[in-house]
Design an enzyme around this catalytic site. Sequence first.
Site, mmCIF file in Angstrom:
data_model
loop_
_atom_site.group_PDB
_atom_site.id
_atom_site.type_symbol
_atom_site.label_atom_id
_atom_site.label_comp_id
_atom_site.label_asym_id
_atom_site.label_seq_id
_atom_site.Cartn_x
_atom_site.Cartn_y
_atom_site.Cartn_z
ATOM 1 N N GLU A 13 0.995 -1.171 -10.134
ATOM 2 C CA GLU A 13 1.979 -1.011 -9.304
ATOM 3 C C GLU A 13 3.186 -0.044 -9.659
ATOM 4 O O GLU A 13 4.120 -0.427 -8.856
ATOM 5 C CB GLU A 13 2.274 -2.482 -9.067
ATOM 6 C CG GLU A 13 1.428 -3.274 -8.409
ATOM 7 C CD GLU A 13 1.539 -5.072 -8.395
ATOM 8 O OE1 GLU A 13 2.351 -5.275 -7.410
ATOM 9 O OE2 GLU A 13 1.115 -5.555 -9.436
ATOM 10 N N SER A 142 0.053 -6.497 -5.470
ATOM 11 C CA SER A 142 0.010 -5.359 -4.063
ATOM 12 C C SER A 142 -1.575 -5.327 -3.727
ATOM 13 O O SER A 142 -1.927 -4.320 -3.225
ATOM 14 C CB SER A 142 0.518 -3.929 -4.833
ATOM 15 O OG SER A 142 1.760 -4.289 -4.926
ATOM 16 N N TYR A 208 2.186 -1.276 2.405
ATOM 17 C CA TYR A 208 2.837 -0.189 2.191
ATOM 18 C C TYR A 208 2.872 1.085 2.929
ATOM 19 O O TYR A 208 3.770 2.097 3.016
ATOM 20 C CB TYR A 208 2.696 0.334 0.524
ATOM 21 C CG TYR A 208 2.790 -0.705 -0.208
ATOM 22 C CD1 TYR A 208 4.273 -1.484 -0.524
ATOM 23 C CD2 TYR A 208 1.765 -1.421 -1.053
ATOM 24 C CE1 TYR A 208 4.272 -2.446 -1.391
ATOM 25 C CE2 TYR A 208 2.076 -2.581 -1.954
ATOM 26 C CZ TYR A 208 2.998 -2.917 -2.290
ATOM 27 O OH TYR A 208 3.465 -4.064 -3.140
ATOM 28 N N ARG A 246 9.194 -15.240 -4.486
ATOM 29 C CA ARG A 246 8.847 -15.069 -3.158
ATOM 30 C C ARG A 246 7.489 -15.907 -3.188
ATOM 31 O O ARG A 246 6.631 -15.561 -3.703
ATOM 32 C CB ARG A 246 8.682 -13.936 -2.593
ATOM 33 C CG ARG A 246 8.532 -13.727 -0.821
ATOM 34 C CD ARG A 246 8.180 -12.072 -0.771
ATOM 35 N NE ARG A 246 6.734 -11.900 -0.790
ATOM 36 C CZ ARG A 246 6.155 -10.921 -1.182
ATOM 37 N NH1 ARG A 246 6.800 -10.055 -1.776
ATOM 38 N NH2 ARG A 246 5.038 -10.964 -1.428
ATOM 39 N N ASP A 248 4.241 -17.192 -1.146
ATOM 40 C CA ASP A 248 3.203 -16.547 0.055
ATOM 41 C C ASP A 248 2.370 -17.626 0.371
ATOM 42 O O ASP A 248 1.805 -18.343 -0.354
ATOM 43 C CB ASP A 248 2.366 -15.196 -0.326
ATOM 44 C CG ASP A 248 3.473 -13.925 -0.622
ATOM 45 O OD1 ASP A 248 4.693 -14.075 -0.227
ATOM 46 O OD2 ASP A 248 2.927 -13.071 -1.145
ATOM 47 N N GLU A 261 0.380 -17.290 -3.473
ATOM 48 C CA GLU A 261 0.685 -16.821 -4.797
ATOM 49 C C GLU A 261 2.156 -16.659 -4.873
ATOM 50 O O GLU A 261 2.622 -17.094 -3.785
ATOM 51 C CB GLU A 261 0.136 -15.453 -5.143
ATOM 52 C CG GLU A 261 0.432 -14.391 -4.146
ATOM 53 C CD GLU A 261 -0.267 -13.206 -4.575
ATOM 54 O OE1 GLU A 261 0.612 -12.030 -5.048
ATOM 55 O OE2 GLU A 261 -1.447 -12.818 -4.409
ATOM 56 N N ASN A 263 5.501 -14.616 -6.359
ATOM 57 C CA ASN A 263 5.848 -13.292 -6.753
ATOM 58 C C ASN A 263 7.233 -13.303 -7.175
ATOM 59 O O ASN A 263 8.303 -13.665 -6.675
ATOM 60 C CB ASN A 263 6.178 -12.200 -5.719
ATOM 61 C CG ASN A 263 4.727 -11.860 -4.930
ATOM 62 O OD1 ASN A 263 4.094 -10.989 -5.515
ATOM 63 N ND2 ASN A 263 4.216 -12.816 -3.923
ATOM 64 N N GLY A 267 9.178 -7.053 -4.145
ATOM 65 C CA GLY A 267 9.537 -5.871 -3.757
ATOM 66 C C GLY A 267 10.762 -5.868 -3.068
ATOM 67 O O GLY A 267 11.332 -6.486 -2.498
#
Length: 301
Positions: A13, A142, A208, A246, A248, A261, A263, A267
């Site tokens: 990443e 990612s 992305y 974060r 999800d 999951e 984070n 990002g």
Amino acid sequence: MKVGVIMGGISSEREISLKSGNSVVENIDKNKYEVIPIVIDKKEDIINKVKGIDFALLALHGQFGEDGTVQAVLQTLGIPYSGCGPLSSAACMDKDMTKSLLQAEGIRTAPWINLRSWDEINYEDIKKLGYPVVVKPTHGGSSVATFIIKEEKEIENAVKEAFKWDNEVMIEKFIKGDEITCPVMGREMFPVVAIKPHAEFFDYTAKYADGGSDEFVIELEKSLHKEVERMALDTYRALKCSVYARIDMIITEGGIPYILEVNTLPGMTKASLFPKSAAGRGIDFSGLIDLIIENSIKEKR
């Protein structure tokens, strides 16, 4: 205060991390901070390039960045840094450990199998999960080397490909539904962001590429919002997250949320999910960076 924005790294990443880091450098309040961009190209850089900074603002993603290694080095050097500590970072990076901890706390997550070598594949166990399944690197991010597998004959190749990126691979029951993300700052959930990928799932391109998905702040029905918020905050606590993370989730057609999951270093470009959520609260990107720095310094004290 000298703030080193640490980006790059050695994971799959790296390019995303460079985008996050450069975006933070562009948008941080230069009147408050002396900003020093620090690009990590090899592991030793984390020791050699951070000398003289007062605070490390981490824009790293993936292994050796999001897995607690860099956090432990900075802690040893006595340099305060942004986000979660080593233990929480490691637990959230390892999806098998994340799900085991969530399961122990009674927090809903999809059933899964974790493999440490490709010859551990047990087709009967996978059949019990029920097709389709998701195959992905256990410590990846990612959506690199992530596959939705609908038939048994596709399993072996997907697992072998995932093992090219990691030393463990997860096979997880595919939960069909709408994906959302729940940013948490401290002990408070920020506005929920809905993710509508233009592909079958929120893969690398959807994340992305320009126009790869639609992402927007959403108002959930009241009782569902309450359950989502409870699950997000319970997950944040169970995994000992601090400052921000974060979470999800996916919500089935029947309105049942599952944790996907967590984070710990989401990002951080202007178009990223956490800044979009913060904007829903009237916090601009520069203000979000301020909050992360201020709350991180408080936590580390």
